[in-house]
Design a protein around this motif. Structure first.
Motif, PDB file in Angstrom:
ATOM      1  N   GLN A   1     -23.354  -9.170 -51.844  1.00 36.01           N
ATOM      2  CA  GLN A   1     -24.329  -8.568 -50.938  1.00 36.01           C
ATOM      3  C   GLN A   1     -23.923  -8.853 -49.502  1.00 36.01           C
ATOM      4  O   GLN A   1     -23.579  -9.960 -49.152  1.00 36.01           O
ATOM      5  CB  GLN A   1     -25.715  -9.130 -51.207  1.00 36.01           C
ATOM      6  N   VAL A   2     -23.992  -7.824 -48.677  1.00 33.51           N
ATOM      7  CA  VAL A   2     -23.591  -7.964 -47.281  1.00 33.51           C
ATOM      8  C   VAL A   2     -24.645  -8.750 -46.507  1.00 33.51           C
ATOM      9  O   VAL A   2     -25.848  -8.505 -46.623  1.00 33.51           O
ATOM     10  CB  VAL A   2     -23.395  -6.587 -46.630  1.00 33.51           C
ATOM     11  N   GLN A   3     -24.176  -9.716 -45.729  1.00 36.75           N
ATOM     12  CA  GLN A   3     -25.049 -10.475 -44.832  1.00 36.75           C
ATOM     13  C   GLN A   3     -24.443 -10.490 -43.447  1.00 36.75           C
ATOM     14  O   GLN A   3     -23.225 -10.635 -43.296  1.00 36.75           O
ATOM     15  CB  GLN A   3     -25.222 -11.906 -45.326  1.00 36.75           C
ATOM     16  N   LEU A   4     -25.296 -10.349 -42.445  1.00 34.50           N
ATOM     17  CA  LEU A   4     -24.868 -10.414 -41.058  1.00 34.50           C
ATOM     18  C   LEU A   4     -25.575 -11.589 -40.404  1.00 34.50           C
ATOM     19  O   LEU A   4     -26.812 -11.692 -40.484  1.00 34.50           O
ATOM     20  CB  LEU A   4     -25.220  -9.115 -40.330  1.00 34.50           C
ATOM     21  N   VAL A   5     -24.814 -12.459 -39.764  1.00 33.33           N
ATOM     22  CA  VAL A   5     -25.391 -13.659 -39.165  1.00 33.33           C
ATOM     23  C   VAL A   5     -25.032 -13.694 -37.692  1.00 33.33           C
ATOM     24  O   VAL A   5     -23.853 -13.826 -37.331  1.00 33.33           O
ATOM     25  CB  VAL A   5     -24.897 -14.933 -39.869  1.00 33.33           C
ATOM     26  N   GLU A   6     -26.055 -13.599 -36.844  1.00 31.46           N
ATOM     27  CA  GLU A   6     -25.840 -13.631 -35.396  1.00 31.46           C
ATOM     28  C   GLU A   6     -25.933 -15.064 -34.863  1.00 31.46           C
ATOM     29  O   GLU A   6     -26.639 -15.904 -35.440  1.00 31.46           O
ATOM     30  CB  GLU A   6     -26.901 -12.785 -34.668  1.00 31.46           C
ATOM     31  N   SER A   7     -25.250 -15.299 -33.760  1.00 28.79           N
ATOM     32  CA  SER A   7     -25.337 -16.579 -33.075  1.00 28.79           C
ATOM     33  C   SER A   7     -25.000 -16.367 -31.605  1.00 28.79           C
ATOM     34  O   SER A   7     -24.524 -15.291 -31.222  1.00 28.79           O
ATOM     35  CB  SER A   7     -24.384 -17.612 -33.688  1.00 28.79           C
ATOM     36  N   GLY A   8     -25.258 -17.392 -30.798  1.00 24.38           N
ATOM     37  CA  GLY A   8     -24.885 -17.335 -29.392  1.00 24.38           C
ATOM     38  C   GLY A   8     -26.026 -17.085 -28.440  1.00 24.38           C
ATOM     39  O   GLY A   8     -25.843 -17.112 -27.221  1.00 24.38           O
ATOM     40  N   GLY A   9     -27.202 -16.823 -28.968  1.00 25.49           N
ATOM     41  CA  GLY A   9     -28.347 -16.615 -28.092  1.00 25.49           C
ATOM     42  C   GLY A   9     -28.772 -17.906 -27.426  1.00 25.49           C
ATOM     43  O   GLY A   9     -28.277 -18.984 -27.746  1.00 25.49           O
ATOM     44  N   GLY A  10     -29.680 -17.794 -26.479  1.00 23.76           N
ATOM     45  CA  GLY A  10     -30.164 -18.973 -25.781  1.00 23.76           C
ATOM     46  C   GLY A  10     -30.932 -18.593 -24.543  1.00 23.76           C
ATOM     47  O   GLY A  10     -31.280 -17.429 -24.344  1.00 23.76           O
ATOM     48  N   SER A  11     -31.172 -19.587 -23.714  1.00 26.32           N
ATOM     49  CA  SER A  11     -31.904 -19.379 -22.467  1.00 26.32           C
ATOM     50  C   SER A  11     -30.979 -19.641 -21.297  1.00 26.32           C
ATOM     51  O   SER A  11     -30.389 -20.721 -21.207  1.00 26.32           O
ATOM     52  CB  SER A  11     -33.100 -20.321 -22.398  1.00 26.32           C
ATOM     53  N   VAL A  12     -30.870 -18.671 -20.408  1.00 27.08           N
ATOM     54  CA  VAL A  12     -30.043 -18.819 -19.209  1.00 27.08           C
ATOM     55  C   VAL A  12     -30.781 -18.226 -18.016  1.00 27.08           C
ATOM     56  O   VAL A  12     -31.710 -17.437 -18.190  1.00 27.08           O
ATOM     57  CB  VAL A  12     -28.663 -18.135 -19.358  1.00 27.08           C
ATOM     58  N   GLN A  13     -30.318 -18.573 -16.849  1.00 32.19           N
ATOM     59  CA  GLN A  13     -30.911 -18.012 -15.639  1.00 32.19           C
ATOM     60  C   GLN A  13     -30.330 -16.637 -15.354  1.00 32.19           C
ATOM     61  O   GLN A  13     -29.225 -16.300 -15.797  1.00 32.19           O
ATOM     62  CB  GLN A  13     -30.648 -18.944 -14.459  1.00 32.19           C
ATOM     63  N   ALA A  14     -31.084 -15.874 -14.614  1.00 35.93           N
ATOM     64  CA  ALA A  14     -30.607 -14.559 -14.206  1.00 35.93           C
ATOM     65  C   ALA A  14     -29.267 -14.693 -13.486  1.00 35.93           C
ATOM     66  O   ALA A  14     -29.067 -15.624 -12.706  1.00 35.93           O
ATOM     67  CB  ALA A  14     -31.629 -13.891 -13.295  1.00 35.93           C
ATOM     68  N   GLY A  15     -28.390 -13.748 -13.801  1.00 29.09           N
ATOM     69  CA  GLY A  15     -27.048 -13.787 -13.234  1.00 29.09           C
ATOM     70  C   GLY A  15     -26.036 -14.487 -14.118  1.00 29.09           C
ATOM     71  O   GLY A  15     -24.831 -14.387 -13.881  1.00 29.09           O
ATOM     72  N   GLY A  16     -26.518 -15.174 -15.121  1.00 27.39           N
ATOM     73  CA  GLY A  16     -25.643 -15.897 -16.022  1.00 27.39           C
ATOM     74  C   GLY A  16     -25.046 -15.019 -17.101  1.00 27.39           C
ATOM     75  O   GLY A  16     -25.224 -13.790 -17.109  1.00 27.39           O
ATOM     76  N   SER A  17     -24.343 -15.665 -18.019  1.00 26.15           N
ATOM     77  CA  SER A  17     -23.640 -14.952 -19.094  1.00 26.15           C
ATOM     78  C   SER A  17     -23.910 -15.613 -20.439  1.00 26.15           C
ATOM     79  O   SER A  17     -24.177 -16.810 -20.518  1.00 26.15           O
ATOM     80  CB  SER A  17     -22.132 -14.953 -18.836  1.00 26.15           C
ATOM     81  N   LEU A  18     -23.821 -14.805 -21.467  1.00 25.24           N
ATOM     82  CA  LEU A  18     -23.869 -15.266 -22.851  1.00 25.24           C
ATOM     83  C   LEU A  18     -22.915 -14.427 -23.667  1.00 25.24           C
ATOM     84  O   LEU A  18     -22.670 -13.256 -23.331  1.00 25.24           O
ATOM     85  CB  LEU A  18     -25.277 -15.140 -23.435  1.00 25.24           C
ATOM     86  N   ARG A  19     -22.433 -15.007 -24.741  1.00 26.47           N
ATOM     87  CA  ARG A  19     -21.598 -14.263 -25.679  1.00 26.47           C
ATOM     88  C   ARG A  19     -22.212 -14.389 -27.063  1.00 26.47           C
ATOM     89  O   ARG A  19     -22.293 -15.491 -27.609  1.00 26.47           O
ATOM     90  CB  ARG A  19     -20.176 -14.795 -25.696  1.00 26.47           C
ATOM     91  N   LEU A  20     -22.617 -13.263 -27.593  1.00 24.81           N
ATOM     92  CA  LEU A  20     -23.169 -13.233 -28.933  1.00 24.81           C
ATOM     93  C   LEU A  20     -22.069 -12.941 -29.943  1.00 24.81           C
ATOM     94  O   LEU A  20     -21.136 -12.198 -29.656  1.00 24.81           O
ATOM     95  CB  LEU A  20     -24.255 -12.164 -29.043  1.00 24.81           C
ATOM     96  N   SER A  21     -22.230 -13.522 -31.120  1.00 26.38           N
ATOM     97  CA  SER A  21     -21.307 -13.260 -32.223  1.00 26.38           C
ATOM     98  C   SER A  21     -22.094 -12.853 -33.448  1.00 26.38           C
ATOM     99  O   SER A  21     -23.240 -13.275 -33.633  1.00 26.38           O
ATOM    100  CB  SER A  21     -20.481 -14.506 -32.549  1.00 26.38           C
ATOM    101  N   CYS A  22     -21.479 -12.049 -34.271  1.00 28.88           N
ATOM    102  CA  CYS A  22     -22.090 -11.631 -35.535  1.00 28.88           C
ATOM    103  C   CYS A  22     -20.998 -11.664 -36.592  1.00 28.88           C
ATOM    104  O   CYS A  22     -20.031 -10.902 -36.516  1.00 28.88           O
ATOM    105  CB  CYS A  22     -22.666 -10.228 -35.400  1.00 28.88           C
ATOM    106  N   VAL A  23     -21.170 -12.535 -37.558  1.00 32.45           N
ATOM    107  CA  VAL A  23     -20.205 -12.635 -38.643  1.00 32.45           C
ATOM    108  C   VAL A  23     -20.764 -11.912 -39.863  1.00 32.45           C
ATOM    109  O   VAL A  23     -21.927 -12.097 -40.224  1.00 32.45           O
ATOM    110  CB  VAL A  23     -19.906 -14.098 -39.004  1.00 32.45           C
ATOM    111  N   ALA A  24     -19.945 -11.103 -40.462  1.00 36.03           N
ATOM    112  CA  ALA A  24     -20.342 -10.341 -41.643  1.00 36.03           C
ATOM    113  C   ALA A  24     -19.738 -10.963 -42.889  1.00 36.03           C
ATOM    114  O   ALA A  24     -18.556 -11.294 -42.923  1.00 36.03           O
ATOM    115  CB  ALA A  24     -19.888  -8.899 -41.507  1.00 36.03           C
TER     116      ALA A  24
END
Length: 123
Positions: A1-24
């Motif tokens: 069965q296919v599963q998708l798992v996201e990660s990389g979220g969080g709390s940052v200030q405006a102007g900042g950066s984040l990188r999300l990942s999704c492993v299948a």
């Protein structure tokens, strides 16, 4: 069965950066299309960007020039690089995949969805 798992979220200030990942996990061949979607409280789900096996599709106007989607099929992973984040980017971010051609930002054709990762931007 296919599963998708996201990660990389969080709390940052405006102007900042984040990188999300999704492993299948759990599929025998590469999805034709994968994409990122988001849903803010009280709002409908919105497509951010999708990537088929060969190229990406146009981004949502709200993220153009700030977000970049990419795929690493060898690692079964989808990424979303988010720069110059704004308070209006606050939402739950979801990864999705479909096993037929035809990427679309409305997400209707997606067969599988992850549970999401929360992104919160403070001003």
């Amino acid at each position: 069965q296919v599963q998708l798992v996201e990660s990389g979220g969080g709390s940052v200030q405006a102007g900042g950066s984040l990188r999300l990942s999704c492993v299948a996990y759990g599929y025998s061949y590469t999805p034709d299309c994968m994409g990122w979607f988001r849903q803010a409280p009280g709002k409908e789900r919105a497509g951010i960007a999708t990537a088929d096996s060969g190229a990406t599709t146009p981004y949502a106007d709200s993220v153009k020039g700030r977000f970049t989607i990419s795929r690493n099929n060898a690692k079964n992973t989808l990424y979303l690089q988010m720069n110059s984040l704004k308070s209006e980017d606050t939402a739950m971010y979801y990864c999705a995949a479909q096993f037929r051609a035809g990427c679309n930002l409305d997400g209707i054709g997606m067969h599988y969805w992850g549970k999401g990762t929360q992104v919160t931007i403070s001003s």
